[in-house]
Design an enzyme around this catalytic site. Structure first.
Site, PDB file in Angstrom:
ATOM      1  N   ASP A  40      -4.006  -1.825   7.731  1.00 25.57           N
ATOM      2  CA  ASP A  40      -3.298  -2.977   8.282  1.00 25.57           C
ATOM      3  C   ASP A  40      -4.128  -4.229   8.011  1.00 25.57           C
ATOM      4  O   ASP A  40      -5.260  -4.347   8.479  1.00 25.57           O
ATOM      5  CB  ASP A  40      -3.092  -2.784   9.786  1.00 25.57           C
ATOM      6  CG  ASP A  40      -2.091  -3.764  10.377  1.00 25.57           C
ATOM      7  OD1 ASP A  40      -1.503  -4.556   9.611  1.00 25.57           O
ATOM      8  OD2 ASP A  40      -1.913  -3.744  11.602  1.00 25.57           O
TER       9      ASP A  40
ATOM     10  N   ASP B 157       1.978  -6.216   4.525  1.00 25.79           N
ATOM     11  CA  ASP B 157       0.597  -6.204   5.017  1.00 25.79           C
ATOM     12  C   ASP B 157       0.130  -4.886   5.615  1.00 25.79           C
ATOM     13  O   ASP B 157      -0.950  -4.818   6.190  1.00 25.79           O
ATOM     14  CB  ASP B 157       0.401  -7.325   6.041  1.00 25.79           C
ATOM     15  CG  ASP B 157       1.292  -7.168   7.257  1.00 25.79           C
ATOM     16  OD1 ASP B 157       2.278  -6.418   7.178  1.00 25.79           O
ATOM     17  OD2 ASP B 157       1.005  -7.793   8.285  1.00 25.79           O
ATOM     18  N   GLU B 158       0.911  -3.812   5.490  1.00 24.09           N
ATOM     19  CA  GLU B 158       0.438  -2.530   6.008  1.00 24.09           C
ATOM     20  C   GLU B 158       1.074  -1.370   5.254  1.00 24.09           C
ATOM     21  O   GLU B 158       2.177  -1.490   4.711  1.00 24.09           O
ATOM     22  CB  GLU B 158       0.700  -2.401   7.511  1.00 24.09           C
ATOM     23  CG  GLU B 158       2.147  -2.492   7.915  1.00 24.09           C
ATOM     24  CD  GLU B 158       2.334  -2.297   9.413  1.00 24.09           C
ATOM     25  OE1 GLU B 158       1.663  -1.416   9.994  1.00 24.09           O
ATOM     26  OE2 GLU B 158       3.164  -3.015   9.999  1.00 24.09           O
TER      27      GLU B 158
END
Length: 360
Positions: free
Chosen positions: A14, A108-109
């Site tokens: 993350d 983003d993860e």
């Protein structure tokens, strides 16, 4: 059901305050300052906040007005999704150096299954540490990670040592970790559900574990079965590198409310054009057209029509959208319009990443 563990090694990576961190990286003048990505006007919404801003209670999804009230020195930055996607692509290439089993959740993860990996490294903990170092060295951003036996525990663990940290929950630690976990920390348990669980005397994983599956299904429906299993370390969902798209959508929030259907049709034509480009790029078509309307009081309404054939053409979508728009009288002025296409011909198609636009 017996409590089980798994031999899988899953990493959840993350990125730390991703959008805000990209802006601070690209603009040195913003480093160390409280910034919010998103609209700062009376109608703006915060998409992401730097850690400096979070100290003042600024977080994603709150209004720009409230964010500024909480943090008078807050700096608003317009989102640049093309740049975020560019950085995300670089990060994903790093992931693929270790395993092909990469399941992105967003820009983003992502989940990585490193049970068997390209480096032949038996330690998922060391792999996560190496990946985070490479992201910092090659991209310039920090990331956090959670490592465990399944996606659920890895996801929860990645939030423990943020920012720029990681946490490993070994197989023999999983049940104790989950039992001690505050119920609000369980992935998938939002604020409303947390309050409901509090009312039922459920404050920790141990409390949750004490409830029968019948009790949980009675109070939480299908989610009850999920809660019953995950608190026992049971979550067998695999890391899937390919997703079949269930819908493709485009939508826009307007700076000023619209009250005329004629003006709305002008905007919908632009939205349909954007949707047509996405469909064409991925060679996708669909049968069900849905019109999404969000009113000025934030109530949401959808209107759908299913056609007997697949479409991806702007003109055909607009023809159906026009019919849906005039299907019934609008109850108020409109702040957001969107079009989505469902019932897709995607049995063998790959996923489509759709980014939400902020202002029209």
């Amino acid at each position: 059901m017996q409590e089980v563990t798994s031999t899988r090694k899953i990493i959840h990576v993350d990125m730390d305050a991703f959008y805000a961190s990209v802006e601070q990286m690209d603009n040195p003048e913003l480093r160390g300052k409280p910034i919010a990505v998103g609209g700062g006007g009376t109608r703006g919404v915060v998409s992401a906040a730097s850690y400096e801003a979070r100290k003042f209670g600024v977080r994603s999804a709150i209004s720009g007005y409230l964010a500024k009230k909480n943090c008078p020195d807050l700096i608003f930055v317009r989102p640049r999704f093309d740049r975020y996607k560019e950085i995300s692509t670089k990060i994903r290439k790093i992931f693929l150096d270790y395993t092909d089993k990469v399941e992105p959740l967003s820009l983003d993860e992502a989940y990585l299954d490193v049970t068997v990996n390209k480096k032949g490294n038996p330690s998922a903990t060391l792999i996560a540490r190496e990946i985070r170092k490479r992201i910092l060295d090659e991209v310039g951003l920090t990331a956090s990670a959670g490592i465990s036996i399944n996606k659920f525990v890895a996801k929860v663990a990645s939030d423990f040592n943020k920012p720029n940290g990681q946490k490993t929950v070994n197989p023999d630690e999983v049940l104790g970790f989950l039992e001690a976990l505050p119920i609000g920390k369980f992935y998938g348990v939002g604020k409303v559900t947390t309050e409901k669980m509090y009312q039922l005397g459920i404050f920790t994983g141990l409390d949750l574990k004490g409830k029968s599956i019948e009790f949980l299904e009675k109070h939480f429906g299908k989610s009850g079965r999920f809660y019953y299993h995950v608190v026992r370390g049971i979550h067998n969902s695999e890391v899937k590198s390919e997703h079949v798209a269930k819908s493709v959508a485009a939508e826009h929030t307007f700076n000023e409310n619209l009250s005329s259907e004629i003006f709305m049709l002008e905007k919908l034509e632009i939205i349909a054009g954007e949707l047509e480009r996405r469909l064409s790029k991925h060679q996708i078509a669909g049968k069900t057209v849905t019109l999404k309307i969000k009113y000025s009081d934030f109530t949401l309404q959808t209107r759908s029509k299913t056609l007997p054939y697949f479409i991806s053409d702007k003109a055909l979508m607009l023809e159906t959208v026009r019919e849906l728009l005039y299907q019934e009288r609008l109850k108020d002025s409109v702040r957001l319009l969107g079009i989505s296409l469902n019932n897709l011909n995607t049995e063998v198609k790959k996923s489509v990443v759709v980014q939400l636009k902020f202002d029209f």
